[in-house]
Design an enzyme around this catalytic site. Sequence first.
Site, mmCIF file in Angstrom:
data_model
loop_
_atom_site.group_PDB
_atom_site.id
_atom_site.type_symbol
_atom_site.label_atom_id
_atom_site.label_comp_id
_atom_site.label_asym_id
_atom_site.label_seq_id
_atom_site.Cartn_x
_atom_site.Cartn_y
_atom_site.Cartn_z
ATOM 1 N N GLU A 26 0.832 -1.222 0.000
ATOM 2 C CA GLU A 26 0.000 0.000 0.000
ATOM 3 C C GLU A 26 0.854 1.255 0.000
ATOM 4 O OE1 GLU A 26 -2.589 1.287 -1.071
ATOM 5 O OE2 GLU A 26 -3.027 -0.833 -1.214
HETATM 6 C C1 LIG Z 1 2.347 -9.707 0.466
HETATM 7 C C2 LIG Z 1 2.156 -8.616 -0.531
HETATM 8 C C3 LIG Z 1 0.881 -8.245 -0.903
HETATM 9 C C4 LIG Z 1 0.687 -7.258 -1.875
HETATM 10 N N1 LIG Z 1 -0.593 -6.958 -2.294
HETATM 11 C C5 LIG Z 1 -0.755 -6.128 -3.361
HETATM 12 C C6 LIG Z 1 -2.051 -5.944 -3.951
HETATM 13 O O1 LIG Z 1 -3.057 -6.492 -3.500
HETATM 14 N N2 LIG Z 1 -2.141 -5.159 -5.063
HETATM 15 C C7 LIG Z 1 -1.050 -4.541 -5.606
HETATM 16 O O2 LIG Z 1 -1.206 -3.845 -6.598
HETATM 17 N N3 LIG Z 1 0.194 -4.682 -5.057
HETATM 18 C C8 LIG Z 1 0.357 -5.462 -3.955
HETATM 19 N N4 LIG Z 1 1.611 -5.633 -3.409
HETATM 20 C C9 LIG Z 1 2.738 -4.905 -3.959
HETATM 21 C C10 LIG Z 1 3.212 -3.787 -3.034
HETATM 22 O O3 LIG Z 1 2.278 -2.745 -3.021
HETATM 23 C C11 LIG Z 1 4.620 -3.358 -3.476
HETATM 24 O O4 LIG Z 1 5.506 -4.379 -3.073
HETATM 25 C C12 LIG Z 1 5.035 -2.023 -2.905
HETATM 26 O O5 LIG Z 1 4.271 -0.997 -3.471
HETATM 27 C C13 LIG Z 1 6.506 -1.725 -3.131
HETATM 28 O O6 LIG Z 1 6.863 -1.943 -4.460
HETATM 29 P P1 LIG Z 1 8.127 -2.877 -4.795
HETATM 30 O O7 LIG Z 1 8.012 -4.116 -4.001
HETATM 31 O O8 LIG Z 1 8.228 -2.992 -6.262
HETATM 32 O O9 LIG Z 1 9.365 -2.111 -4.228
HETATM 33 P P2 LIG Z 1 10.128 -0.937 -4.966
HETATM 34 O O10 LIG Z 1 9.174 0.046 -5.507
HETATM 35 O O11 LIG Z 1 11.139 -1.511 -5.897
HETATM 36 O O12 LIG Z 1 10.884 -0.276 -3.734
HETATM 37 C C14 LIG Z 1 12.070 -0.835 -3.152
HETATM 38 C C15 LIG Z 1 12.650 0.192 -2.177
HETATM 39 O O13 LIG Z 1 12.958 1.405 -2.871
HETATM 40 C C16 LIG Z 1 12.237 2.491 -2.316
HETATM 41 N N5 LIG Z 1 11.777 3.372 -3.402
HETATM 42 C C17 LIG Z 1 11.125 3.020 -4.536
HETATM 43 N N6 LIG Z 1 10.849 4.113 -5.258
HETATM 44 C C18 LIG Z 1 11.314 5.164 -4.577
HETATM 45 C C19 LIG Z 1 11.312 6.567 -4.800
HETATM 46 N N7 LIG Z 1 10.753 7.109 -5.877
HETATM 47 N N8 LIG Z 1 11.899 7.365 -3.868
HETATM 48 C C20 LIG Z 1 12.444 6.817 -2.762
HETATM 49 N N9 LIG Z 1 12.478 5.509 -2.497
HETATM 50 C C21 LIG Z 1 11.919 4.690 -3.392
HETATM 51 C C22 LIG Z 1 11.073 1.883 -1.564
HETATM 52 O O14 LIG Z 1 10.611 2.711 -0.517
HETATM 53 C C23 LIG Z 1 11.670 0.575 -1.062
HETATM 54 O O15 LIG Z 1 12.383 0.773 0.121
HETATM 55 C C24 LIG Z 1 1.801 -6.593 -2.420
HETATM 56 C C25 LIG Z 1 3.096 -6.954 -2.018
HETATM 57 C C26 LIG Z 1 3.284 -7.951 -1.106
HETATM 58 C C27 LIG Z 1 4.697 -8.344 -0.734
#
Ligand SMILES: Cc1cc2nc3c(=O)[nH]c(=O)nc-3n(C[C@H](O)[C@H](O)[C@H](O)COP(=O)(O)OP(=O)(O)OC[C@H]3O[C@@H](n4cnc5c(N)ncnc54)[C@H](O)[C@@H]3O)c2cc1C
Length: 617
Positions: free
Chosen positions: A451
Amino acid sequence: MADAAVNSYELDLRAIQFTLYEHLQVQQLFDHPHYSHLSREECDAVIAQCAKFATQVTGPLNGPGDRAGCRFENGTVTTPDGFRQAWKTLFELGLMSFAMPTESGGFGGPHAVECVLQEIQSGANTAFNMYPGLTHGAADMLFHCGTQAQKDLFLPHMLSGRFSGTMCLSEPHAGSDVGAAKTRAKHVDGEIYEITGQKCWISAGDHDLTENIVHMVLARIDGAPAGTKGLSLFIVPKVWVKPDGSLGKPNDVQTGSIEHKMGIKASATAVLNFGENGACRGLLMGGVPNQGIKQMFRMMNSARIAVGIQGIGVAATAYLNALGYARERLQGSAAKNFKDPNAPRVAIIEHADVRRMLLEMKAKVEGMRTLAVKLALHNDLHECLKDVDAGKAARHRGQVDLLTPIVKSYCSDQAFRIAELAIQTYGGAGYVQDNPVEQYCRDAKILSIYEGTNHIQAADLIARKLQANGGEDFRLFLEEIETFVARHEKTPGIQAEVTALGVAVDALKRAAAALMEFFMSGKVDQVMLNANDFLAVMADVTIAHLLLEAAVVAETKRGSDHDDQSQEEFDFYAGKVAAAKFFVNHVLPMVHARVATITAGDRSALDVHDRGFSTAV
Ligand SMILES: Cc1cc2nc3c(=O)[nH]c(=O)nc-3n(C[C@H](O)[C@H](O)[C@H](O)COP(=O)(O)OP(=O)(O)OC[C@H]3O[C@@H](n4cnc5c(N)ncnc54)[C@H](O)[C@@H]3O)c2cc1C
């Protein structure tokens, strides 16, 4: 290993009642026409029913569900034993519809009470509650953004539990960067589009609880602009629905796999492939293109608050389990007898350090609950006032927006930390599966990630929420605390703590000014470097204010009613005062270290060469 049928969920209804009715006076809502169809007694009955459901139905499924997890075989997902019956019972009880508007078939109950219902359900079984939680969010979005025909087709079935819902934003290369989504939508006819693409990490993306799943999918219509502005929202059912509600042909939505996770193992997190066979169709939400992110924000905002509440639920049961254990576990003798090897063994709750951990957990849990209910109350007051006093209603709306990133981030971060502190309180018994706290800790970790990661929340707070309405929302937030400080700086018993709160508010203002200065001098990276610290400062100030406010209420109660009061009630109120004092004296001082960090303007993390982190990888 713990007995499969044992309920580990613990809740404190007395503390919940205090927050709702003695502190925040939620009963004021029943005087407004918007909520006059409900009474405190009716809301209490729903809370009691929810508590029974949590302790008798979903609570006992929490540990076994964690150990069994979801299974993915032959393209279908099976949830753990007992989940199907629990889903059925939940909808029979009508708990899902409590806060849905009456026009949609719900009870139209206040969000402030719904907040408590969600805390209880998430605390009892975080993984199970993902399924109804997402269904609720998707149904609410459909109610507010869908066309009448779209609502007629899906909404009654989502509210009756026949269909569930999801939110599909994330893609393998588009997590935080939602605007990078590549899922495509090609116009077919009217509001029907052909959908192609892959979504990943979709909670409740596939399961065996319902006849159908209604996916809410962000996709880009061919030719739409890049970024979030070009995204549209589509209703993509797993199986098509006929106007009479019966199921038609399957849509082309395939489940690729489910994740093997650290926690919430009984919540299926799926990879979904839309249109593998070129036959996936979706309906454009509301019939309007390129409004997807705006529409989805309705679900995302309520989901962000819901994630914070998930954190409160897990933290509260972790704390109460640790408290129960600390009262029973005998170990060591009282500190005053440290020289006497024959001194009687005492329960660990008698040791100063265990008391420190317990009071920290209590203060944070109760402070977070108050914060979430307060946000929900602002939401309810906005509903009550929007047609009679637009100015006042907007002020309540502004506080909802301002507090949302704090509820999401602070309560989720603290849930993990409180669960960790609960493990520490148990000692070795907390690290093994005989007790539930190790699961709570694993389950809580996801809350700071999904989220929108907690940094994304902090960036939202600084870049959007502080500036919103020309800074008026933030000004009103500060004014409320400063008014409290002015009113209570001479209140006996908490004088020093109220003064400390006033000093912390000044520090918060200095931190905000420093961030503004960095921004004005073009150092946006410096602003982002300090964003999480700033959110933590604002959260600690907020929680300290709410706990002190609760202490004032508690002090009045234990003072005025003492003659007729049971010792238990007297001690309950005394606990409130102790929690506030503890928080202000042991946690709030961290504000000053963080503000010093922010204002110092250190750039080491920004200026260090990438190789400077390590030359090994
Ligand atoms: C168990 C689980 C359930 C989920 N359920 C859903 C769901 O129902 N629907 C859905 O759509 N998604 C879902 N997700 C996805 C979840 O919302 C994402 O994992 C989350 O938004 C983070 O994206 P990412 O994992 O790609 O990490 P990334 O975006 O790659 O981020 C990795 C790190 O980099 C940092 N970062 C990234 N971009 C920036 C920036 N611009 N500036 C500063 N720091 C940054 C982040 O804060 C983090 O620390 C789920 C994930 C999990 C693990």
